[in-house]
Motif scaffolding. Sequence first.
Motif, PDB file in Angstrom:
ATOM      1  N   PHE A  62      52.494  39.701  36.904  1.00 21.93           N
ATOM      2  CA  PHE A  62      51.555  40.736  37.141  1.00 21.93           C
ATOM      3  C   PHE A  62      51.779  41.579  38.373  1.00 21.93           C
ATOM      4  CE2 PHE A  62      47.653  42.258  39.305  1.00 21.93           C
ATOM      5  CZ  PHE A  62      47.222  43.256  38.369  1.00 21.93           C
ATOM      6  N   TRP A  63      52.042  40.979  39.647  1.00 22.71           N
ATOM      7  CA  TRP A  63      52.495  41.959  40.838  1.00 22.71           C
ATOM      8  C   TRP A  63      53.550  42.331  40.839  1.00 22.71           C
ATOM      9  CZ3 TRP A  63      48.892  43.056  44.059  1.00 22.71           C
ATOM     10  CH2 TRP A  63      47.617  42.394  44.408  1.00 22.71           C
ATOM     11  N   ARG A  64      54.747  41.616  40.019  1.00 25.55           N
ATOM     12  CA  ARG A  64      56.111  42.278  40.205  1.00 25.55           C
ATOM     13  C   ARG A  64      56.565  43.207  38.886  1.00 25.55           C
ATOM     14  NH1 ARG A  64      59.356  39.184  43.434  1.00 25.55           N
ATOM     15  NH2 ARG A  64      60.712  40.937  42.899  1.00 25.55           N
ATOM     16  N   VAL A  65      55.594  43.157  37.784  1.00 25.51           N
ATOM     17  CA  VAL A  65      55.948  43.802  36.608  1.00 25.51           C
ATOM     18  C   VAL A  65      54.937  44.783  36.057  1.00 25.51           C
ATOM     19  CG1 VAL A  65      56.746  43.702  34.352  1.00 25.51           C
ATOM     20  CG2 VAL A  65      57.462  42.064  36.123  1.00 25.51           C
ATOM     21  N   ALA A  66      53.656  44.064  36.081  1.00 30.35           N
ATOM     22  CA  ALA A  66      52.548  44.956  35.341  1.00 30.35           C
ATOM     23  C   ALA A  66      52.092  45.876  36.317  1.00 30.35           C
ATOM     24  CB  ALA A  66      51.763  43.991  34.560  1.00 30.35           C
ATOM     25  N   LEU A  67      51.607  45.617  37.469  1.00 27.83           N
ATOM     26  CA  LEU A  67      51.242  46.408  38.412  1.00 27.83           C
ATOM     27  C   LEU A  67      52.021  47.607  39.001  1.00 27.83           C
ATOM     28  CD1 LEU A  67      48.616  46.613  40.084  1.00 27.83           C
ATOM     29  CD2 LEU A  67      49.686  45.601  41.906  1.00 27.83           C
ATOM     30  N   PRO A  68      53.338  47.373  39.228  1.00 26.69           N
ATOM     31  CA  PRO A  68      54.102  48.623  39.490  1.00 26.69           C
ATOM     32  C   PRO A  68      54.109  49.296  38.143  1.00 26.69           C
ATOM     33  CG  PRO A  68      55.436  46.706  40.276  1.00 26.69           C
ATOM     34  CD  PRO A  68      54.055  46.202  39.498  1.00 26.69           C
ATOM     35  N   MET A  69      54.164  48.872  37.037  1.00 26.89           N
ATOM     36  CA  MET A  69      54.126  50.048  35.872  1.00 26.89           C
ATOM     37  C   MET A  69      52.958  50.812  35.860  1.00 26.89           C
ATOM     38  SD  MET A  69      55.944  47.564  33.085  1.00 26.89           S
ATOM     39  CE  MET A  69      55.978  48.590  31.793  1.00 26.89           C
ATOM     40  N   ALA A  70      51.828  50.340  36.079  1.00 31.68           N
ATOM     41  CA  ALA A  70      50.502  51.035  36.268  1.00 31.68           C
ATOM     42  C   ALA A  70      50.464  51.725  37.504  1.00 31.68           C
ATOM     43  CB  ALA A  70      49.541  50.075  36.052  1.00 31.68           C
ATOM     44  N   GLN A 105      48.564  50.649  27.537  1.00 32.06           N
ATOM     45  CA  GLN A 105      49.950  51.239  27.015  1.00 32.06           C
ATOM     46  C   GLN A 105      51.283  50.482  27.284  1.00 32.06           C
ATOM     47  OE1 GLN A 105      49.931  55.049  28.826  1.00 32.06           O
ATOM     48  NE2 GLN A 105      48.246  55.873  27.712  1.00 32.06           N
ATOM     49  N   GLN A 106      51.262  49.358  28.144  1.00 30.32           N
ATOM     50  CA  GLN A 106      52.108  48.582  28.547  1.00 30.32           C
ATOM     51  C   GLN A 106      52.547  47.795  27.402  1.00 30.32           C
ATOM     52  OE1 GLN A 106      51.744  46.642  32.166  1.00 30.32           O
ATOM     53  NE2 GLN A 106      51.249  48.438  33.233  1.00 30.32           N
ATOM     54  N   SER A 107      53.929  47.418  27.290  1.00 28.29           N
ATOM     55  CA  SER A 107      54.669  46.500  26.274  1.00 28.29           C
ATOM     56  C   SER A 107      54.292  44.939  26.911  1.00 28.29           C
ATOM     57  CB  SER A 107      55.781  46.742  25.765  1.00 28.29           C
ATOM     58  OG  SER A 107      56.324  45.703  24.960  1.00 28.29           O
ATOM     59  N   GLY A 108      54.135  43.910  26.086  1.00 30.60           N
ATOM     60  CA  GLY A 108      53.992  42.668  26.720  1.00 30.60           C
ATOM     61  C   GLY A 108      55.526  42.205  26.828  1.00 30.60           C
ATOM     62  N   ASN A 109      56.503  42.915  26.368  1.00 24.45           N
ATOM     63  CA  ASN A 109      58.109  42.360  26.579  1.00 24.45           C
ATOM     64  C   ASN A 109      58.072  42.000  27.975  1.00 24.45           C
ATOM     65  OD1 ASN A 109      58.142  42.507  23.649  1.00 24.45           O
ATOM     66  ND2 ASN A 109      59.159  44.297  23.752  1.00 24.45           N
ATOM     67  N   ALA A 110      58.008  43.079  28.751  1.00 23.31           N
ATOM     68  CA  ALA A 110      58.346  42.887  30.014  1.00 23.31           C
ATOM     69  C   ALA A 110      57.675  41.910  30.883  1.00 23.31           C
ATOM     70  CB  ALA A 110      58.333  44.050  31.009  1.00 23.31           C
ATOM     71  N   PHE A 111      56.490  41.672  30.541  1.00 26.13           N
ATOM     72  CA  PHE A 111      55.722  40.442  31.160  1.00 26.13           C
ATOM     73  C   PHE A 111      56.319  39.218  30.565  1.00 26.13           C
ATOM     74  CE2 PHE A 111      52.173  37.572  31.617  1.00 26.13           C
ATOM     75  CZ  PHE A 111      51.743  37.876  32.714  1.00 26.13           C
ATOM     76  N   LEU A 112      56.653  39.138  29.310  1.00 24.63           N
ATOM     77  CA  LEU A 112      57.103  37.954  28.756  1.00 24.63           C
ATOM     78  C   LEU A 112      58.460  37.681  29.401  1.00 24.63           C
ATOM     79  CD1 LEU A 112      56.171  38.238  25.102  1.00 24.63           C
ATOM     80  CD2 LEU A 112      55.083  36.866  26.950  1.00 24.63           C
ATOM     81  N   VAL A 113      59.292  38.635  29.743  1.00 22.59           N
ATOM     82  CA  VAL A 113      60.617  38.492  30.183  1.00 22.59           C
ATOM     83  C   VAL A 113      60.659  37.819  31.558  1.00 22.59           C
ATOM     84  CG1 VAL A 113      62.698  39.621  31.093  1.00 22.59           C
ATOM     85  CG2 VAL A 113      61.894  39.846  28.827  1.00 22.59           C
ATOM     86  N   ALA A 114      59.909  38.239  32.375  1.00 27.54           N
ATOM     87  CA  ALA A 114      59.316  37.932  33.692  1.00 27.54           C
ATOM     88  C   ALA A 114      58.813  36.428  33.524  1.00 27.54           C
ATOM     89  CB  ALA A 114      58.231  38.678  34.331  1.00 27.54           C
ATOM     90  N   ARG A 115      58.185  35.789  32.753  1.00 24.02           N
ATOM     91  CA  ARG A 115      57.699  34.520  32.391  1.00 24.02           C
ATOM     92  C   ARG A 115      58.814  33.683  32.257  1.00 24.02           C
ATOM     93  NH1 ARG A 115      54.764  31.740  33.691  1.00 24.02           N
ATOM     94  NH2 ARG A 115      53.326  30.959  32.041  1.00 24.02           N
ATOM     95  N   THR A 116      59.797  34.130  31.302  1.00 21.35           N
ATOM     96  CA  THR A 116      61.001  33.227  31.173  1.00 21.35           C
ATOM     97  C   THR A 116      61.995  33.223  32.237  1.00 21.35           C
ATOM     98  OG1 THR A 116      62.204  35.295  30.070  1.00 21.35           O
ATOM     99  CG2 THR A 116      60.801  33.990  28.464  1.00 21.35           C
ATOM    100  N   LEU A 117      61.891  34.177  33.104  1.00 23.68           N
ATOM    101  CA  LEU A 117      62.625  34.021  34.246  1.00 23.68           C
ATOM    102  C   LEU A 117      62.224  33.205  35.331  1.00 23.68           C
ATOM    103  CD1 LEU A 117      64.162  37.620  34.478  1.00 23.68           C
ATOM    104  CD2 LEU A 117      65.329  35.539  33.679  1.00 23.68           C
ATOM    105  N   GLY A 118      61.015  32.503  35.163  1.00 18.91           N
ATOM    106  CA  GLY A 118      60.279  31.417  36.126  1.00 18.91           C
ATOM    107  C   GLY A 118      59.185  32.117  36.725  1.00 18.91           C
TER     108      GLY A 118
END
Length: 417
Positions: free
Chosen positions: A44-52, A24-37
Amino acid sequence: GAALMLTIVLYPYVYLLARASFRQQSGNAFLVARTLGRSPMQAFWRVALPMARPAIAGGALLAIMETIADFGTVAFFNVQTFATGIYQAWFSLGDRAAAAQLALCLLAFALLLAGLERSSRGRSRTAGRGARFETMERPVLKGAAGWGAFLLCFLPVLLGFVLPVIMLGVMAIGSGQNILSARYLGFMSNSILLASVAAVLTVAGAILVGFRARTRPGRSSRWLVLGAGLGYAVPGGVIAVGLMVPMAGLDNAIDAVMQETFGIRTGLLITGSIWLMILAYIVRFMAAALNAYDSGMATVPGHLDAIGRSLGQPGPKLLTRVHLPVARTSVVTALLIVFVDVMKELPATLILHPFDVQTLAVQAHRLAADERLSEAAVPSLVLVGFGLIPVLILCRTLGRESMGRRAAKLGTAISAG
């Protein structure tokens, strides 16, 4: 040994809910984290896992409650727990007071676990998906990384499904049992009927409780959610006896009144039917359905409720046109979990089932208790087969349902009048 067996058996509680949440998660947040280095693992640990986290915490709570209420595994491994103490006090020693005290301690422990999970969640909320919804691109692993991922994911399947099924199949060969006989077809139909009715009613009750807790937050709603989830930590036999005693008294009272007034003997109207069994299943597995539904609704921003009301979707329409379409995967997951749990539930079924209603779980238990293990393997394999069918249905549903369609479905649900 008991801990390893329970881990192998109960990991799907966390896996199914976590998988639905990740889908159910959008890939936008993950991609934004990747663009921020951030690296893929850091994202995964900072964005996807907390959302789940709500789904993972809900699945872990279900596994913990199932563990503290488990009887068969700990009894086989001779581990002294509250569940074994309750059964020994009630059925072996005949001490109902001691069994009630142990059951009360178990309830208190379950309440503590549920309260700790809720308090640790605090006011944290999952951010909305945004207007643009992008699915995650599936990475392709090759070489050592691919084989390592395959072996890691295949290990629980091997220990929890492949090896047991092979052993049961070897034992079932030559047992002389015919699964297509009228007797076994009756076992199957009874099991499917009880599991289906109990799953639908339990999930319906969980949706109503979750909807009230979301739309009318407050102390009463929190206590309602906690109370609805306590049954999962109580052994099925304790719930069955707790329901049977007052319902038998009610049956006797009705029979006495009808005989004195009209000269008619009604017999056991409630305790002699399958509806008391279904009531016990609802009490026992309400937490499973509630956690699955709540994990799906945790990803829905709260302002969508206000938007739905402003567009003429109050009360029941908000539930049927906004919440349920968004939480469709979580509802299917809840139905699956309750269906499988009811199919394999043994203590409550043994105590409450009418004489003419036998299930696959009861048949497997009776054959195993008589040391007829080869014959017991046959109903056990049938139980595995019926439990596998809804799992395959859910996996196909999760696999082919695109997130873009779900986002469009959400927009249509809100704007529909």
